[in-house]
Design a protein around this motif. Structure first.
Motif, PDB file in Angstrom:
ATOM      1  N   GLU A   6       5.490  11.691   3.640  1.00  0.00           N
ATOM      2  CA  GLU A   6       6.213  12.758   4.531  1.00  0.00           C
ATOM      3  C   GLU A   6       4.828  12.823   5.650  1.00  0.00           C
ATOM      4  OE1 GLU A   6       9.003  15.584   5.675  1.00  0.00           O
ATOM      5  OE2 GLU A   6       9.069  13.738   4.808  1.00  0.00           O
ATOM      6  N   LEU A   7       3.780  13.395   5.563  1.00  0.00           N
ATOM      7  CA  LEU A   7       3.097  13.357   6.921  1.00  0.00           C
ATOM      8  C   LEU A   7       3.282  12.909   7.899  1.00  0.00           C
ATOM      9  CD1 LEU A   7       0.052  15.629   4.648  1.00  0.00           C
ATOM     10  CD2 LEU A   7       1.853  15.954   6.375  1.00  0.00           C
ATOM     11  N   GLU A   8       3.059  11.093   6.808  1.00  0.00           N
ATOM     12  CA  GLU A   8       3.195  10.372   7.806  1.00  0.00           C
ATOM     13  C   GLU A   8       4.246  10.110   8.285  1.00  0.00           C
ATOM     14  OE1 GLU A   8       0.330   7.029   7.523  1.00  0.00           O
ATOM     15  OE2 GLU A   8      -0.421   8.866   7.789  1.00  0.00           O
ATOM     16  N   ARG A   9       5.370   9.813   7.962  1.00  0.00           N
ATOM     17  CA  ARG A   9       6.588  10.313   8.517  1.00  0.00           C
ATOM     18  C   ARG A   9       6.569  11.010   9.791  1.00  0.00           C
ATOM     19  NH1 ARG A   9      10.954  13.127   9.300  1.00  0.00           N
ATOM     20  NH2 ARG A   9      10.186  14.230   8.086  1.00  0.00           N
ATOM     21  N   LYS A  10       6.088  12.359   9.556  1.00  0.00           N
ATOM     22  CA  LYS A  10       5.667  13.297  10.619  1.00  0.00           C
ATOM     23  C   LYS A  10       4.807  13.282  12.187  1.00  0.00           C
ATOM     24  CE  LYS A  10       6.877  17.566   8.352  1.00  0.00           C
ATOM     25  NZ  LYS A  10       6.467  18.764   7.246  1.00  0.00           N
ATOM     26  N   SER A  11       3.507  12.624  11.216  1.00  0.00           N
ATOM     27  CA  SER A  11       2.296  11.824  12.100  1.00  0.00           C
ATOM     28  C   SER A  11       3.179  10.411  13.619  1.00  0.00           C
ATOM     29  CB  SER A  11       1.890  11.565  11.623  1.00  0.00           C
ATOM     30  OG  SER A  11       0.523  10.276  12.315  1.00  0.00           O
ATOM     31  N   ARG A  12       4.459   9.773  12.481  1.00  0.00           N
ATOM     32  CA  ARG A  12       4.760   8.221  13.495  1.00  0.00           C
ATOM     33  C   ARG A  12       5.796   8.837  14.232  1.00  0.00           C
ATOM     34  NH1 ARG A  12       5.789   3.940   8.536  1.00  0.00           N
ATOM     35  NH2 ARG A  12       3.102   3.628   8.663  1.00  0.00           N
ATOM     36  N   ALA A  13       6.387  10.246  14.106  1.00  0.00           N
ATOM     37  CA  ALA A  13       7.780  10.766  14.260  1.00  0.00           C
ATOM     38  C   ALA A  13       6.969  11.653  15.905  1.00  0.00           C
ATOM     39  CB  ALA A  13       8.682  11.619  14.026  1.00  0.00           C
ATOM     40  N   ALA A  14       5.858  12.197  15.396  1.00  0.00           N
ATOM     41  CA  ALA A  14       5.761  12.929  17.120  1.00  0.00           C
ATOM     42  C   ALA A  14       4.623  12.019  18.082  1.00  0.00           C
ATOM     43  CB  ALA A  14       4.084  13.970  16.582  1.00  0.00           C
ATOM     44  N   ALA A  15       3.863  10.607  17.056  1.00  0.00           N
ATOM     45  CA  ALA A  15       3.418   9.888  18.075  1.00  0.00           C
ATOM     46  C   ALA A  15       4.560   8.956  19.068  1.00  0.00           C
ATOM     47  CB  ALA A  15       2.715   8.752  17.886  1.00  0.00           C
ATOM     48  N   ALA A  16       5.218   8.800  18.329  1.00  0.00           N
ATOM     49  CA  ALA A  16       7.097   8.489  18.884  1.00  0.00           C
ATOM     50  C   ALA A  16       7.431   8.910  20.400  1.00  0.00           C
ATOM     51  CB  ALA A  16       8.166   7.892  18.217  1.00  0.00           C
ATOM     52  N   GLU A  17       7.607  10.516  19.791  1.00  0.00           N
ATOM     53  CA  GLU A  17       7.572  11.498  20.943  1.00  0.00           C
ATOM     54  C   GLU A  17       7.115  11.498  22.094  1.00  0.00           C
ATOM     55  OE1 GLU A  17       8.479  15.411  18.636  1.00  0.00           O
ATOM     56  OE2 GLU A  17      10.133  14.480  18.110  1.00  0.00           O
ATOM     57  N   ALA A  18       5.724  11.552  21.656  1.00  0.00           N
ATOM     58  CA  ALA A  18       4.675  11.552  22.217  1.00  0.00           C
ATOM     59  C   ALA A  18       4.585  10.570  23.305  1.00  0.00           C
ATOM     60  CB  ALA A  18       2.976  12.202  22.695  1.00  0.00           C
ATOM     61  N   GLU A  19       4.749   9.744  22.592  1.00  0.00           N
ATOM     62  CA  GLU A  19       4.713   7.747  24.213  1.00  0.00           C
ATOM     63  C   GLU A  19       6.023   7.693  24.955  1.00  0.00           C
ATOM     64  OE1 GLU A  19       4.917   3.169  23.144  1.00  0.00           O
ATOM     65  OE2 GLU A  19       4.674   4.385  20.849  1.00  0.00           O
ATOM     66  N   ASP A  20       7.807   8.685  24.304  1.00  0.00           N
ATOM     67  CA  ASP A  20       8.124   8.432  24.882  1.00  0.00           C
ATOM     68  C   ASP A  20       8.069   9.699  26.236  1.00  0.00           C
ATOM     69  OD1 ASP A  20       9.732   6.664  23.357  1.00  0.00           O
ATOM     70  OD2 ASP A  20      10.755   8.569  22.036  1.00  0.00           O
ATOM     71  N   ALA A  21       7.272  10.330  25.876  1.00  0.00           N
ATOM     72  CA  ALA A  21       7.457  11.863  26.876  1.00  0.00           C
ATOM     73  C   ALA A  21       6.663  11.073  27.704  1.00  0.00           C
ATOM     74  CB  ALA A  21       6.617  12.932  26.876  1.00  0.00           C
ATOM     75  N   GLN A  46       0.593  -0.935   0.041  1.00  0.00           N
ATOM     76  CA  GLN A  46       0.177  -0.066   0.261  1.00  0.00           C
ATOM     77  C   GLN A  46       0.706   1.250  -0.063  1.00  0.00           C
ATOM     78  OE1 GLN A  46      -0.255  -2.050   1.409  1.00  0.00           O
ATOM     79  NE2 GLN A  46      -2.731  -2.994   2.246  1.00  0.00           N
ATOM     80  N   GLY A  47       1.627   1.061   0.616  1.00  0.00           N
ATOM     81  CA  GLY A  47       2.848   2.649   1.226  1.00  0.00           C
ATOM     82  C   GLY A  47       3.393   2.951  -1.112  1.00  0.00           C
ATOM     83  N   ASP A  48       3.311   2.287  -1.185  1.00  0.00           N
ATOM     84  CA  ASP A  48       3.835   2.332  -2.869  1.00  0.00           C
ATOM     85  C   ASP A  48       3.276   2.909  -3.251  1.00  0.00           C
ATOM     86  OD1 ASP A  48       6.240   0.936  -2.669  1.00  0.00           O
ATOM     87  OD2 ASP A  48       5.039  -1.265  -3.923  1.00  0.00           O
ATOM     88  N   PHE A  49       1.405   3.967  -3.343  1.00  0.00           N
ATOM     89  CA  PHE A  49       0.650   4.198  -3.700  1.00  0.00           C
ATOM     90  C   PHE A  49       0.906   5.326  -2.871  1.00  0.00           C
ATOM     91  CE2 PHE A  49      -0.241  -0.210  -4.585  1.00  0.00           C
ATOM     92  CZ  PHE A  49      -1.025  -0.074  -6.272  1.00  0.00           C
TER      93      PHE A  49
END
Length: 321
Positions: free
Chosen positions: A197-212, A187-190
């Motif tokens: 880029e939006l998905e990457r930022k969203s996952r990074a923000a979720a990871a930071e929130a989880e770490d905090a 699915q990522g190919d589509f």
């Protein structure tokens, strides 16, 4: 007599108008049976010119019109990444454009420059291996609205009943048919670059929130444990002082009592230590669970994205918007 003739003519005209509208709706696909199936896709690899947007799917109509105004002979395509039933309209993400080439064919440089001139970007989708798909007649502009209101619910039901991971939703307007295609793999190919880029930022923000959150939880646990241990130690010292003053026993017995109290204090700390054990169990549980989830991680992420996708009634291809 004249009044009756006039009323009869008006009635006939109204009946004729209703029959015309009904016939138009039938011709547009009003009674067309929607058949959903899984298998090989109706299209191969494609190169498209697209515009990416975040907002209500209803805004896609203008993007379809923009593409048609540049080249009316090419097929239109819409890619919808979010489920509007679960995602706020202003946060829905989609890409709308025109298919420049299919299969091994290459788009002309002239076409590419022409679309880029008007703000379109160029991207390629591979040929999906397996898809969930459905088709609908594309005979009139009304066909678009009928297709949206009838095909997407049928796709939702099919995917949910079979517990499939099928996303995003592609709508391809080709000749006299509308093809609804939901890839079952890769699915990522589509995902166009903006979506990735939006998905990457969203996952990074979720990871930071989880770490905090983990840091805060760990600090709270340590604070509570230290507090309990301090209280226990303080109580032990107070008891020791009182005993040394009031007790007539020798110093050796005092040390023995102190040892017993020390052991008792350790037990109280042990009680609070059970919190550490519980914390260790939670951490161990996560640690043990993580490897088990790793093979399915991609699927879990896909399921989350598949919460993405369906589409509320929206005008497509449409100069009418």
């Amino acid at each position: 007599m004249t009044d009756w003739v006039l009323l009869g003519m008006i009635g006939a005209l109204v009946a004729l108008l209703l029959l015309t509208v009904f016939g138009f709706a039938v011709y547009s696909g009003l009674f067309t049976e929607v058949v959903v199936s899984a298998g090989s896709p109706p299209v191969g690899s494609i190169t498209l010119a697209y515009k990416f947007r975040v907002g209500p799917y209803g805004e896609s109509g203008q993007l379809f019109t923009d593409g048609c105004s540049i080249s009316s002979k090419l097929c239109s395509i819409g890619v919808y990444y979010d489920n509007p039933h679960t995602v706020a309209p202003e946060k829905c993400r989609f890409a709308i454009g025109r298919i420049l080439s299919e299969g091994d064919a290459k788009p002309s440089e002239e076409q590419i420059k022409q679309f880029q001139k008007y703000g379109f970007k160029i991207f390629s989708f591979p040929a999906p291996s397996h898809v969930v798909m459905a088709t609908f007649p594309f005979t009139t502009p009304l066909s678009i609205h009928l297709a949206i209101s009838r095909v997407h619910p049928a796709l939702d039901t099919y995917i949910k009943e079979r517990k499939l991971c099928a996303h995003p939703r592609l709508e391809i307007y080709k000749e006299d048919r509308i093809y609804f295609v939901c890839p079952l793999a890769r699915q990522g190919d589509f995902y166009v670059p903006e979506m990735k880029e939006l998905e990457r930022k969203s996952r990074a923000a979720a990871a930071e929130a989880e770490d905090a959150q983990t840091d805060i939880t760990g600090a709270d646990t340590m604070s509570e444990t230290s507090s309990v241990s301090l209280e226990a130690t303080t109580g032990s010292r107070d008891t020791s002082v009182a005993t040394s003053i009031l007790s007539p026993f020798p110093a050796s017995r005092g040390r023995e009592e102190a040892d017993n109290r020390s052991e008792h204090s350790y037990s109280e700390s042990g009680a609070s230590g059970s919190s550490f054990e519980e914390l260790d169990l939670e951490v161990t549980g996560d640690g043990e669970g993580a490897p088990g989830l790793l093979p399915d991680l991609g699927y879990a992420e896909d399921q989350e994205v598949a919460g993405k996708w369906t589409k509320e009634p929206v005008a497509a291809e449409r100069g009418e918007e």
